[in-house]
Design a protein around this motif. Structure first.
Motif, PDB file in Angstrom:
ATOM      1  N   LYS A 162     -24.557 -15.301  22.790  1.00 64.54           N
ATOM      2  CA  LYS A 162     -24.377 -14.439  21.622  1.00 64.54           C
ATOM      3  C   LYS A 162     -25.556 -14.499  20.655  1.00 64.54           C
ATOM      4  N   ASN A 163     -26.142 -15.686  20.492  1.00 63.34           N
ATOM      5  CA  ASN A 163     -27.172 -15.874  19.468  1.00 63.34           C
ATOM      6  C   ASN A 163     -28.571 -16.073  20.040  1.00 63.34           C
ATOM      7  N   ASN A 223     -21.672 -19.885  23.789  1.00 60.30           N
ATOM      8  CA  ASN A 223     -21.783 -18.795  22.810  1.00 60.30           C
ATOM      9  C   ASN A 223     -23.136 -18.804  22.105  1.00 60.30           C
ATOM     10  N   PHE A 224     -23.638 -19.986  21.770  1.00 66.48           N
ATOM     11  CA  PHE A 224     -24.944 -20.063  21.135  1.00 66.48           C
ATOM     12  C   PHE A 224     -26.020 -19.413  22.005  1.00 66.48           C
ATOM     13  N   GLU A 280     -23.938 -16.046  12.100  1.00 69.25           N
ATOM     14  CA  GLU A 280     -23.920 -16.010  13.567  1.00 69.25           C
ATOM     15  C   GLU A 280     -23.406 -17.319  14.144  1.00 69.25           C
ATOM     16  N   SER A 332     -19.965 -17.700  16.397  1.00 70.47           N
ATOM     17  CA  SER A 332     -19.963 -18.285  17.743  1.00 70.47           C
ATOM     18  C   SER A 332     -18.963 -19.427  17.848  1.00 70.47           C
ATOM     19  N   ASP A 349     -15.399 -17.849  17.806  1.00 66.28           N
ATOM     20  CA  ASP A 349     -15.021 -17.277  19.095  1.00 66.28           C
ATOM     21  C   ASP A 349     -14.659 -18.372  20.099  1.00 66.28           C
TER      22      ASP A 349
END
Length: 431
Positions: free
Chosen positions: A199-200, A195-196, A247, A251, A254
């Motif tokens: 998403k980020n 996710n890092f 953020e 993450s 999620d």
């Protein structure tokens, strides 16, 4: 801010298990209990002062992330959130782990910021640690830094005074303890790091093992997330911002939901997904095995990390062991085997082609028959049964191998012959 969108390398960073050994909930109506541990506290932890940013303190950043994460999770009625701290205090490591164990938590998430602890500021990005023996010098340094907090609390100092992470007894006990929750921890760690990146747009340094006290005494899957480096300006600017902290929290949130859903699905009754073989189905040109994980650790076939999967083929390459499930030359069999491995929680498993009886263009296959910290005696069973055994000393460890063949099929046959002679726990090694 320069970011690397590359996903963490599975072989480079110990195993990153896409998959996991899920720990069942005690009862179907039991709430999923999560402990959020904002690391350090009360001016303890890494810190760096910048002329334009001011002081970037780890204990403040991770508390902000932790509270934001808790706020997101508390919207879910089937999740119970417990904090180790919600203000600027410093709970002992013993208090943190005791709280998690008394609460019978299903997951422990410790949030931290990283620091190189030296003059260099080049290191940047995230990394997530799960409990295990130190794999390399870099991980050891992280373990030393995070564990140093035990000397700030008398209770911790007393509890951990006799613990020597380098002693054989501690490492043996650690290996037994970690095998129970390792795969679950690896999965949630992998989801967080993924996710890092996705998403980020952060740089992931991967999921790694380190011997951390705050994870070692937990009786549940546990991870320690390093959200970035306070002594790297770009990371520090991101960490101190409300946007960055939100953020990061989203993450992690999620990833937790995905982990929870996967564990519940895995604990539900499973319907066989085996695909019946069709008589008219044409055979493939290659044999296909399902790659499960890559690890520097050597596991036996019945290790709990494989969650009941059998027919495991292990092939060692360099310092890593590659673990494969089953073999087939039918498309339907390949699909069924891949689905079976994924249903066990190994979501990044993939089918790998092995050309039948293909000779290696370079190198050869041999059988690793023993690995020992001390040199085996001349009258050892291995020498008496096999005779011509090759011995190689690598970084103080003795590796014993037997045979030299150039196809995988020949190596499998040779391994079977050796095990028929009573030499067990052997591994095919590609030189």
């Amino acid at each position: 801010m320069k970011m690397n969108i590359r996903l963490f390398n599975l072989k480079k960073y110990f195993i990153i298990a896409s998959g996991a050994l899920f720990i069942s909930l005690n009862a179907q109506n039991k709430k999923f209990t999560l402990v959020i541990d904002p690391g350090h506290g009360n001016q303890n932890g890494s810190a760096r002062h910048y002329s334009d940013l001011g002081e970037v303190r780890e204990d403040h950043v991770v508390l902000g992330v932790g509270l934001k994460l808790g706020k997101l999770l508390e919207k879910n009625k089937d999740i119970k959130v417990i904090f180790t701290r919600t203000s600027d205090v410093l709970p002992s490591l013993t208090d943190r782990t005791n709280l998690a164990n008394r609460s019978k938590a299903d997951l422990f998430v410790s949030i931290h910021c990283n620091s190189t602890g030296s003059g260099t500021t080049a290191a940047y990005g995230t990394e997530t640690f799960v409990q295990g023996p130190d794999q390399n010098k870099a991980n050891l340094e992280v373990a030393k830094r995070e564990n140093s907090v035990i000397y700030l609390d008398k209770q911790d100092e007393q509890n951990f005074a006799s613990y020597d992470p380098s002693s054989p007894e501690s490492l043996i006990a650690l290996k037994l303890q970690q095998s129970k929750y390792l795969a679950s921890s690896l999965m949630i760690g992998g989801l967080v790091e993924e996710n890092f990146v996705k998403k980020n747009n952060r740089n992931s340094r991967g999921v790694k093992q380190a011997n951390l006290h705050v994870l070692r005494q937990n009786a549940m899957p546990s991870i320690l997330i390093e959200t970035g480096f306070v002594n790297n300006y770009d990371d520090a600017q991101y960490l101190i911002s409300e946007k960055g902290q939100q953020e990061i929290a989203e993450s992690i949130y999620d990833a937790i939901l995905k982990y929870k859903k996967a564990s519940e699905r895995n604990n539900a009754p499973q319907i066989s997904q085996e695909v019946p073989e069709k008589k008219e189905e044409k055979k493939l040109d290659s044999d296909y095995r399902i790659h499960i994980i890559t690890s520097p650790n050597k596991y036996t076939e019945n290790d709990p990390i494989f969650r009941g999967l059998n027919y495991i083929l292990t092939i060692k390459e360099g310092n890593n062991y590659n673990y494969y499930y089953a073999v087939t030359n039918l498309e339907s069999g390949k699909i069924a085997n891949l689905e079976k491995v994924k249903s066990a929680g190994f979501n990044n498993a993939k089918a790998v082609a092995f050309k039948t009886n293909e000779k290696l263009k370079r190198g050869y296959y041999t059988i690793e028959v023993a690995v020992s910290d001390s040199r085996l005696r001349n009258n050892d069973k291995i020498f008496q049964v096999l005779g011509d055994v090759n011995r190689e000393k690598i970084k103080g460890v003795f590796h014993y191998t037997y045979g030299n063949v150039n196809t995988l099929e020949s190596a499998v046959k040779l391994q079977k012959q050796i095990e028929d002679k009573g030499i067990n726990n052997t591994v095919i090694e590609k030189k």
